[in-house]
Design a protein around this motif. Structure first.
Motif, PDB file in Angstrom:
ATOM      1  N   PRO A 176      47.620  61.243  72.766  1.00 23.01           N
ATOM      2  CA  PRO A 176      47.454  60.431  73.973  1.00 23.01           C
ATOM      3  C   PRO A 176      47.948  59.007  73.753  1.00 23.01           C
ATOM      4  CG  PRO A 176      45.432  61.630  73.416  1.00 23.01           C
ATOM      5  CD  PRO A 176      46.345  61.757  72.250  1.00 23.01           C
ATOM      6  N   ASP A 177      48.633  58.462  74.768  1.00 23.02           N
ATOM      7  CA  ASP A 177      49.021  57.061  74.700  1.00 23.02           C
ATOM      8  C   ASP A 177      47.824  56.199  75.106  1.00 23.02           C
ATOM      9  OD1 ASP A 177      48.849  57.279  77.447  1.00 23.02           O
ATOM     10  OD2 ASP A 177      51.018  57.369  77.752  1.00 23.02           O
ATOM     11  N   SER A 178      48.047  54.877  75.247  1.00 21.32           N
ATOM     12  CA  SER A 178      46.928  53.966  75.489  1.00 21.32           C
ATOM     13  C   SER A 178      46.218  54.265  76.808  1.00 21.32           C
ATOM     14  CB  SER A 178      47.417  52.513  75.480  1.00 21.32           C
ATOM     15  OG  SER A 178      48.449  52.331  76.445  1.00 21.32           O
ATOM     16  N   SER A 179      46.996  54.555  77.875  1.00 18.71           N
ATOM     17  CA  SER A 179      46.364  54.850  79.161  1.00 18.71           C
ATOM     18  C   SER A 179      45.606  56.165  79.106  1.00 18.71           C
ATOM     19  CB  SER A 179      47.419  54.887  80.268  1.00 18.71           C
ATOM     20  OG  SER A 179      48.367  55.915  80.015  1.00 18.71           O
ATOM     21  N   ALA A 180      46.180  57.150  78.403  1.00 22.94           N
ATOM     22  CA  ALA A 180      45.498  58.444  78.285  1.00 22.94           C
ATOM     23  C   ALA A 180      44.225  58.308  77.450  1.00 22.94           C
ATOM     24  CB  ALA A 180      46.433  59.477  77.675  1.00 22.94           C
ATOM     25  N   ARG A 181      44.277  57.477  76.389  1.00 18.05           N
ATOM     26  CA  ARG A 181      43.073  57.276  75.573  1.00 18.05           C
ATOM     27  C   ARG A 181      41.957  56.642  76.386  1.00 18.05           C
ATOM     28  NH1 ARG A 181      46.866  56.028  71.434  1.00 18.05           N
ATOM     29  NH2 ARG A 181      46.703  53.790  71.898  1.00 18.05           N
ATOM     30  N   SER A 182      42.312  55.720  77.273  1.00 14.62           N
ATOM     31  CA  SER A 182      41.300  55.106  78.134  1.00 14.62           C
ATOM     32  C   SER A 182      40.656  56.145  79.044  1.00 14.62           C
ATOM     33  CB  SER A 182      41.938  53.998  78.965  1.00 14.62           C
ATOM     34  OG  SER A 182      41.017  53.468  79.890  1.00 14.62           O
ATOM     35  N   LEU A 183      41.474  57.031  79.598  1.00 13.87           N
ATOM     36  CA  LEU A 183      40.941  58.098  80.454  1.00 13.87           C
ATOM     37  C   LEU A 183      40.025  59.017  79.660  1.00 13.87           C
ATOM     38  CD1 LEU A 183      40.883  59.847  83.050  1.00 13.87           C
ATOM     39  CD2 LEU A 183      42.973  60.956  82.206  1.00 13.87           C
ATOM     40  N   ILE A 184      40.447  59.389  78.455  1.00 13.19           N
ATOM     41  CA  ILE A 184      39.642  60.294  77.635  1.00 13.19           C
ATOM     42  C   ILE A 184      38.302  59.660  77.273  1.00 13.19           C
ATOM     43  CG2 ILE A 184      39.549  61.446  75.379  1.00 13.19           C
ATOM     44  CD1 ILE A 184      42.639  61.769  75.677  1.00 13.19           C
ATOM     45  N   GLU A 185      38.313  58.357  76.987  1.00 13.32           N
ATOM     46  CA  GLU A 185      37.054  57.665  76.695  1.00 13.32           C
ATOM     47  C   GLU A 185      36.107  57.739  77.885  1.00 13.32           C
ATOM     48  OE1 GLU A 185      38.244  53.776  75.602  1.00 13.32           O
ATOM     49  OE2 GLU A 185      38.991  54.354  73.602  1.00 13.32           O
ATOM     50  N   GLN A 186      36.641  57.574  79.098  1.00 17.66           N
ATOM     51  CA  GLN A 186      35.802  57.670  80.293  1.00 17.66           C
ATOM     52  C   GLN A 186      35.254  59.093  80.457  1.00 17.66           C
ATOM     53  OE1 GLN A 186      37.334  55.655  83.929  1.00 17.66           O
ATOM     54  NE2 GLN A 186      39.072  55.081  82.636  1.00 17.66           N
ATOM     55  N   LEU A 187      36.107  60.070  80.214  1.00 21.47           N
ATOM     56  CA  LEU A 187      35.655  61.460  80.324  1.00 21.47           C
ATOM     57  C   LEU A 187      34.549  61.750  79.321  1.00 21.47           C
ATOM     58  CD1 LEU A 187      39.096  63.332  80.666  1.00 21.47           C
ATOM     59  CD2 LEU A 187      37.508  62.731  82.487  1.00 21.47           C
ATOM     60  N   TRP A 188      34.689  61.215  78.125  1.00 18.86           N
ATOM     61  CA  TRP A 188      33.699  61.469  77.075  1.00 18.86           C
ATOM     62  C   TRP A 188      32.367  60.812  77.421  1.00 18.86           C
ATOM     63  CZ3 TRP A 188      33.777  59.634  71.294  1.00 18.86           C
ATOM     64  CH2 TRP A 188      32.913  60.445  70.549  1.00 18.86           C
ATOM     65  N   VAL A 189      32.434  59.574  77.941  1.00 18.02           N
ATOM     66  CA  VAL A 189      31.201  58.918  78.375  1.00 18.02           C
ATOM     67  C   VAL A 189      30.525  59.752  79.462  1.00 18.02           C
ATOM     68  CG1 VAL A 189      30.271  56.904  79.584  1.00 18.02           C
ATOM     69  CG2 VAL A 189      31.930  56.591  77.730  1.00 18.02           C
ATOM     70  N   ASN A 190      31.298  60.203  80.438  1.00 18.47           N
ATOM     71  CA  ASN A 190      30.732  61.040  81.506  1.00 18.47           C
ATOM     72  C   ASN A 190      30.079  62.292  80.936  1.00 18.47           C
ATOM     73  OD1 ASN A 190      31.747  59.194  83.285  1.00 18.47           O
ATOM     74  ND2 ASN A 190      33.274  60.548  84.192  1.00 18.47           N
ATOM     75  N   GLN A 191      30.753  62.903  79.979  1.00 16.45           N
ATOM     76  CA  GLN A 191      30.217  64.140  79.406  1.00 16.45           C
ATOM     77  C   GLN A 191      28.901  63.884  78.681  1.00 16.45           C
ATOM     78  OE1 GLN A 191      32.289  65.834  76.021  1.00 16.45           O
ATOM     79  NE2 GLN A 191      32.051  67.901  76.837  1.00 16.45           N
ATOM     80  N   GLN A 192      28.839  62.829  77.882  1.00 13.95           N
ATOM     81  CA  GLN A 192      27.615  62.542  77.129  1.00 13.95           C
ATOM     82  C   GLN A 192      26.457  62.175  78.051  1.00 13.95           C
ATOM     83  OE1 GLN A 192      28.412  60.428  73.110  1.00 13.95           O
ATOM     84  NE2 GLN A 192      30.151  59.864  74.402  1.00 13.95           N
ATOM     85  N   VAL A 193      26.749  61.400  79.083  1.00 13.83           N
ATOM     86  CA  VAL A 193      25.688  61.042  80.030  1.00 13.83           C
ATOM     87  C   VAL A 193      25.187  62.288  80.754  1.00 13.83           C
ATOM     88  CG1 VAL A 193      25.146  59.754  82.130  1.00 13.83           C
ATOM     89  CG2 VAL A 193      26.494  58.678  80.316  1.00 13.83           C
ATOM     90  N   SER A 194      26.117  63.136  81.170  1.00 11.60           N
ATOM     91  CA  SER A 194      25.731  64.352  81.899  1.00 11.60           C
ATOM     92  C   SER A 194      24.930  65.299  81.029  1.00 11.60           C
ATOM     93  CB  SER A 194      26.996  65.056  82.423  1.00 11.60           C
ATOM     94  OG  SER A 194      27.673  64.243  83.365  1.00 11.60           O
TER      95      SER A 194
END
Length: 787
Positions: free
Chosen positions: A546-564
């Motif tokens: 993943p490039d920088s923009s993709a890494r930012s998206l993945i970080e958001q997805l991971w936060v969502n997953q952990q919270v859920s």
């Protein structure tokens, strides 16, 4: 070596179903019914998923349709759909079977948490489609990211050299030619220019590749000129890459498109040795199904023909020139955008909303005049989690043109630049395509091997003679579903020793027992076929970090997953459970419980003393049962004997069991029909432990764990009432805001209503599907959730 065993079946049953729908007389009316069934592939599968990017441990939500190609109605051939997740190493990571209801199913596929980051694929097929190459199965690319495991880039293939591949088998001197060119990303970044030159370094043409490194070049090869791609590099000497050599012998296929047909001209070099050979021009679809053919013509005189567009498939096609021995003489790749997708406008009341706010949008019908109907899915997910081609063909599609077909069914009509890049990608993969077509040509007389599952999920196998390996026909075979949802089936093997059973109304995994009755004093062996296909297409994994923009998206997805995971939201899975069909012997079964009587020491005493309808006979140390039918006054020999629902060849093993281990004995005294067999009575013994009491099983028997139907399911999402304070709720961080798997859009607009979550981001609203008339549909808009 892994062996593949085939089941030969009559096509009469299939013909009955197809003729009922009267569809074979359509556009392929000149093709025989058998050829239609086994080569044209009338059944097609589509899958629509909620998105294309997932984290490990997340769930893929999908809708699948199995349709008849001619009329886009539910296929009458198949009631079971097989869906797999697998990787480029041809390893399946999840397999499920789903029951089709009117040709469709909605469900979910959990992604295993242990997967490594990379490209994965979802494919779907029916047992009937297993008669065709695995390349013909619906296969869709998606990406999985494991956020806790580092990405090992050395695991993935990188293209380090420039490729120049002709469109076809060979280039022929003095005939127009076209080559596809692929330039690696590192060369694209380092190069100042690309120039076509000859052996004397004279400039022939400037080459302007697409940003992904794809390019094509048209020219007329001749025996006096050599061509090179010259790569001008900053601060380095230029690189020269030679074009493929042209030959003095060979054939040329020249094409020209019109509105309704493809005009083809076949010509051969005068240097060809065998100009009197008979040649044939055929059209093959991307999955190697033969769509039409010209008949034979003389190589010396050449040939011109116009092929109607109706003889081509949507997407990838091939023109194949063969001789009378089915050897390919020339080959041409084609990409046809015959089915431009219909745009479904999505109208939002407002495109910027607050957290936990109700979102209203409307699907605008384009069918008010046509009277058509679209069958759609709708997904609302974070922006960036779906594949977008934009102006460039992604590297996964360049390396694997097979995946393009599924993408086109899930997206808007690609622009002309993308279509041109698809054609170039096909040139680059022509060697693999030629091998696939060659294999098909060498196996022209393909038998109908896999029987469509018209009723329910099936299990098949074969019986052969031990030692000789010869097929064992006319052998009685049993299949028992053990322990829960008991079923027992019986049939007779076919001429090739094959058999097949339909297991009805089962879900989950079950233990099965198979047994082949001794026959004519022959030692027999019994084998069970794999229920899932073991054939996979050749795919190249070109996963990129993943490039920088993709890494930012993945970080958001991971936060969502952990919270859920810590604070489950109010989304609910609605599961449609498979109904159970109890297997009953009926009122004819008379039962006795030995514990209700004075204890006896042997089973022989039990049958002689407390089972009045049964007689146990002993001859030479072997035992046989007879049952008395009071209704007819007849005594029947050799009834069907069951121990914990498995059939026994005789009573010898049964007599060894101590009566204290038996919970119940049931007897059917009259004739009992089971499959295509009739038994003169049934004796069923159930043990208390249901473990068969340690008996010895016959040689021609086998236990197997068998996967049956997975339950269909969909999602119900949380609703937030107006005025309800945010702090009265647990956190809601969903990546998927909304998923609606079944929408029928006809002449009236359809409203969609859902709620945003606590996560502030840009979301895509995407609808996908197809129309009753066979057109694909696509619509997309975006909305923004803010504080």
């Amino acid at each position: 070596m892994r062996k593949i065993y085939y089941i030969k079946v009559s096509i009469a049953l299939i013909l009955t179903v197809i003729l009922k729908y009267e569809i074979i007389k359509g556009q392929h009316s000149g093709i025989s019914t058998a050829k239609y069934l086994l080569e044209i592939q009338p059944e097609v599968v589509n899958i629509y998923t909620d998105r294309d990017l997932y984290l490990t441990g997340e769930t893929i939500w999908f809708t699948a349709h199995c349709l008849f190609k001619e009329n886009h109605e539910a296929s009458p051939l198949s009631n079971v759909l097989y869906i797999e997740l697998f990787n480029a190493e041809k390893k399946s990571v999840r397999r499920e079977k789903f029951r089709l209801e009117k040709g469709k199913v909605t469900g979910s596929l959990p992604i295993p948490e242990e997967l490594i980051s990379g490209d994965y694929y979802i494919r779907a097929y029916t047992q009937y489609l297993r008669n065709f190459p695995s390349e013909s199965y619906f296969t869709k690319w998606f990406t999985v990211i494991n956020p806790v495991t580092p990405i090992n880039q050395s695991h993935f293939k990188q293209y380090d050299s420039i490729e120049i591949i002709p469109d076809g088998i060979t280039l022929v001197n003095n005939f127009p030619a076209r080559v596809g060119i692929r330039i690696p990303d590192k060369v694209m970044k380092a190069a100042r220019s690309f120039i076509i030159v000859d052996q004397n370094h004279n400039i022939v043409s400037e080459l302007k590749p697409y940003a992904n490194g794809l390019a094509a070049f048209n020219y007329m090869p001749n025996d006096s000129t050599e061509y090179f791609l010259k790569v001008e590099l900053a601060n380095e000497n230029p690189q020269l890459v030679a074009f493929p050599l042209a030959h003095d012998t060979g054939f040329s296929i020249q094409t020209e498109w019109s509105v309704s047909e493809l005009r083809c001209k076949i010509a051969g070099s005068n240097a060809n040795e065998n100009l009197d050979d008979q040649l044939r021009l055929a059209v093959f679809s991307g999955n190697s199904s033969e769509m039409s053919e010209s008949g034979f013509f003389n190589a010396r005189t050449g040939y011109s023909v116009s092929i109607p567009l109706m003889n081509f498939d949507e997407g990838i096609n091939y023109l194949v020139l063969t001789d009378s021995d089915n050897k390919i003489k020339q080959f041409k790749s084609l990409f046809l955008n015959l089915n431009e997708s219909i745009e479904i406008p999505i109208q939002l009341t407002i495109d910027t909303i607050s957290r936990r706010e109700r979102i209203g949008c409307e699907l605008i019908s384009p069918f008010s005049l046509s009277g058509d109907t679209a069958f759609l899915t709708a997904s609302v997910v974070m922006h960036g989690t779906n594949i977008e081609m934009n102006d460039l063909l992604p590297p996964q599609f360049i390396a694997n043109p097979l995946l393009i077909e599924a993408y086109l069914r899930n997206s808007a009509t690609p622009p002309e630049d993308i279509q041109d890049q698809i054609r170039i990608a096909l040139y680059l993969k022509s060697r693999e395509s030629i091998r696939l077509i060659s294999s098909r040509l060498l196996n022209d007389q393909v038998p109908l091997i896999y029987l469509p599952e018209i009723r329910d999920v099936s299990v098949s196998g074969f019986v052969r003679e031990k030692g000789t390996g010869l097929p064992a026909p006319d052998v009685r075979v049993f299949a028992s579903v053990l322990f829960r949802n008991f079923q027992i089936h019986s049939t007779i093997t076919n001429e090739d020793g094959s058999f097949i059973f339909s297991l009805n109304f089962l879900s989950g995994n079950h233990d099965l027992y198979f047994y082949a009755e001794p026959f004519a004093d022959k030692e027999l062996e019994l084998f069970i076929n794999n229920d899932f296909s073991g054939d996979y297409p050749d795919l190249t994994n070109v996963f990129l970090p993943p490039d920088s923009s993709a890494r930012s998206l993945i970080e958001q997805l991971w936060v969502n997953q952990q919270v859920s995971q810590k604070f489950p939201d109010e989304s609910k899975v609605i599961t449609n459970h498979t109904p159970e069909l109890p297997f009953l012997f009926g009122n004819e079964m008379l039962t006795v419980k030995p514990d209700d009587y004075v204890g006896l020491n042997t089973m022989k005493e039990v049958f002689n003393e407390i089972i009045p309808w049964v007689r146990l006979n002993e001859t030479g140390g072997h035992y046989r049962f007879s049952v008395f039918d009071k209704a007819s006054g007849q005594l029947f020999n050799d009834p069907l004997i069951l121990l914990d629902h498995i059939p026994l060849p005789n009573a010898d093993e049964l007599i060894k069991i101590h009566p204290s281990q038996v919970s119940e004995i049931g007897v059917v005294t009259g004739a009992y029909a089971l499959g295509n067999n009739i038994f003169q009575g049934v004796i069923s013994i159930k043990t208390k432990s249901r473990d068969f009491s340690g008996i010895n099983f016959p040689d021609a028997s086998a236990f197997a764990e068998f996967q049956t139907i997975s339950s269909s399911s969909t999602l119900s999402f949380p609703r937030y009432d107006i005025g309800q304070p945010l702090n009265e709720h647990i956190p809601d961080f969903r990546t998927l805001l909304y998923w609606e798997p079944e929408i029928a859009l006809s002449s009236q607009n359809i409203p969609l209503n859902f709620y945003s979550s606590d996560h502030c981001a840009v979301y895509d609203i995407i609808v996908r599907g197809y129309t009753r008339s066979g057109k694909y549909c696509y619509g997309k808009t975006t909305l923004k959730v803010v504080k």
